[in-house]
Design a protein around this motif. Structure first.
Motif, PDB file in Angstrom:
ATOM      1  N   THR A 208       0.859  -1.184   0.000  1.00  0.00           N
ATOM      2  CA  THR A 208       0.000   0.000   0.000  1.00  0.00           C
ATOM      3  C   THR A 208       0.897   1.237   0.000  1.00  0.00           C
ATOM      4  O   THR A 208       2.104   1.142   0.206  1.00  0.00           O
ATOM      5  CB  THR A 208      -0.907   0.053   1.250  1.00  0.00           C
ATOM      6  OG1 THR A 208      -0.145   0.552   2.368  1.00  0.00           O
ATOM      7  CG2 THR A 208      -1.479  -1.310   1.596  1.00  0.00           C
ATOM      8  N   PRO A 209       0.323   2.432  -0.187  1.00  0.00           N
ATOM      9  CA  PRO A 209       1.144   3.649  -0.126  1.00  0.00           C
ATOM     10  C   PRO A 209       1.634   3.989   1.283  1.00  0.00           C
ATOM     11  O   PRO A 209       2.460   4.901   1.424  1.00  0.00           O
ATOM     12  CB  PRO A 209       0.179   4.738  -0.635  1.00  0.00           C
ATOM     13  CG  PRO A 209      -0.837   4.007  -1.443  1.00  0.00           C
ATOM     14  CD  PRO A 209      -1.019   2.701  -0.735  1.00  0.00           C
ATOM     15  N   MET A 210       1.146   3.287   2.316  1.00  0.00           N
ATOM     16  CA  MET A 210       1.580   3.577   3.690  1.00  0.00           C
ATOM     17  C   MET A 210       2.969   2.999   3.908  1.00  0.00           C
ATOM     18  O   MET A 210       3.148   1.792   4.117  1.00  0.00           O
ATOM     19  CB  MET A 210       0.586   2.978   4.692  1.00  0.00           C
ATOM     20  CG  MET A 210       0.999   3.111   6.155  1.00  0.00           C
ATOM     21  SD  MET A 210       1.180   4.831   6.680  1.00  0.00           S
ATOM     22  CE  MET A 210       2.156   4.606   8.173  1.00  0.00           C
ATOM     23  N   ALA A 211       3.977   3.875   3.846  1.00  0.00           N
ATOM     24  CA  ALA A 211       5.368   3.442   3.942  1.00  0.00           C
ATOM     25  C   ALA A 211       5.803   3.275   5.390  1.00  0.00           C
ATOM     26  O   ALA A 211       5.165   3.768   6.326  1.00  0.00           O
ATOM     27  CB  ALA A 211       6.270   4.468   3.257  1.00  0.00           C
ATOM     28  N   SER A 212       6.921   2.582   5.570  1.00  0.00           N
ATOM     29  CA  SER A 212       7.537   2.458   6.889  1.00  0.00           C
ATOM     30  C   SER A 212       8.275   3.744   7.232  1.00  0.00           C
ATOM     31  O   SER A 212       8.963   4.330   6.400  1.00  0.00           O
ATOM     32  CB  SER A 212       8.532   1.288   6.876  1.00  0.00           C
ATOM     33  OG  SER A 212       9.414   1.371   7.974  1.00  0.00           O
ATOM     34  N   TYR A 213       8.136   4.151   8.506  1.00  0.00           N
ATOM     35  CA  TYR A 213       8.866   5.320   8.994  1.00  0.00           C
ATOM     36  C   TYR A 213       9.965   4.892   9.961  1.00  0.00           C
ATOM     37  O   TYR A 213      10.390   5.673  10.821  1.00  0.00           O
ATOM     38  CB  TYR A 213       7.894   6.293   9.667  1.00  0.00           C
ATOM     39  CG  TYR A 213       7.101   7.107   8.671  1.00  0.00           C
ATOM     40  CD1 TYR A 213       7.476   8.414   8.362  1.00  0.00           C
ATOM     41  CD2 TYR A 213       6.011   6.561   8.016  1.00  0.00           C
ATOM     42  CE1 TYR A 213       6.770   9.155   7.438  1.00  0.00           C
ATOM     43  CE2 TYR A 213       5.292   7.299   7.085  1.00  0.00           C
ATOM     44  CZ  TYR A 213       5.674   8.591   6.799  1.00  0.00           C
ATOM     45  OH  TYR A 213       4.975   9.318   5.863  1.00  0.00           O
TER      46      TYR A 213
END
Length: 283
Positions: A208-213
């Motif tokens: 998904t577009p939710m990347a790791s921070y």
């Protein structure tokens, strides 16, 4: 001596085969309706009125899993898979709390057989440090981080999921995907507790577009961001109906549950009765 060894090996093979058969039975009854007989996410309940939008049932053969406690790009642990099976995914996948722990483990084993990567060394989950006090100062720092880290582009200034980029987002399969409404933690797919949110910030939601921070924020900054997100939940809107997708999949599960006149499927010493608790209650 060799004779007894052969007998023991034969018995072991039979036990493993029987367990594999049990796993297949659990999967066919409780999972295949959405995820398909071959794990490709193409079961009879996979098509919905919102076709063309994510999330669709997971294609296990791709080895891409969103809900994990492991670093981005790694497979989930057994505990991650079991957590998803037990909790479900709000509005999309029912919680299987009505099944026994053994049945949920059998379902997990069936899922892992669809992707050969699970046969390799199990991944190591991230560490979640002790939670600090999430006070007003943490919320203020998190408010600034929410802007600086780019969260506002997708989730919007007030967390409604209406950021400038929201309408253009797609998942790894090309389906349009909607950012989470951060005001409604009960609908967070990876869990809505502070620890759940911290974990999601670190791991991201792969595919998904939710990347790791994990590399972009320090542990203290992640907790500040958690504090800000938690503050949004104080303005959570009431209600919230099940999506059409969830209703359709629930109907499919009910049809599956009533396919047998006895409403049960033999698995080892006991039976699975009617699938998840949320489905059984509606009969």
């Amino acid at each position: 001596m060799n004779h007894f060894l052969l007998i023991a090996l034969g018995l072991l093979v039979r036990v493993v085969a029987a367990r594999a058969d049990d796993a297949a039975t659990v999967y066919a009854h409780a999972c295949a309706c959405c995820h398909g007989a071959t794990g490709h996410g193409d079961g009879p309940a996979a098509v919905s009125p919102g076709e063309g939008f994510a999330p669709r049932p997971r294609d296990f053969t791709r080895g891409k899993f969103k809900l994990r406690s492991t670093p981005s790009g790694q497979l989930p642990t057994d505990a991650d898979l079991l957590r998803t099976i037990e909790r479900g995914i709000p509005r999309y996948m029912p919680a299987f709390t009505g099944s026994t722990a053994n049945e949920r483990r059998l379902a997990m084993e069936a899922v892992k057989r669809f992707y050969p990567g699970f046969a390799r060394t199990p991944p190591t989950p991230i560490a979640i440090p002790q939670r600090p006090t999430l006070d007003a100062a943490a919320v203020a720092r998190g408010t600034a981080l929410y802007q600086a880290a780019g969260c506002v582009a997708c989730h919007g200034a007030t967390g409604r999921g209406d950021g400038a980029s929201a309408k253009d987002l797609k998942d790894g399969t090309g389906l349009r995907i909607t950012p989470a409404d951060l005001r409604v933690p009960r609908n967070f797919k990876n869990g809505g507790t502070p620890d759940d949110v911290y974990r999601t910030i670190v791991t991201g939601l792969d595919d998904t577009p939710m990347a790791s921070y994990a590399d972009a924020l320090t542990a203290a900054q992640r907790w500040d961001l958690v504090a800000f997100i938690a503050s949004l939940a104080q303005r959570e809107p009431p209600g919230g109906a099940r999506t059409a997708t969830a209703v359709q999949r629930g109907n499919c599960a009910r049809k599956r549950a009533t396919a047998s006149s006895s409403h049960s499927f033999p698995v080892g010493p006991r039976t699975i009765v009617g699938g998840p608790r949320s489905v059984r209650r509606k009969r």
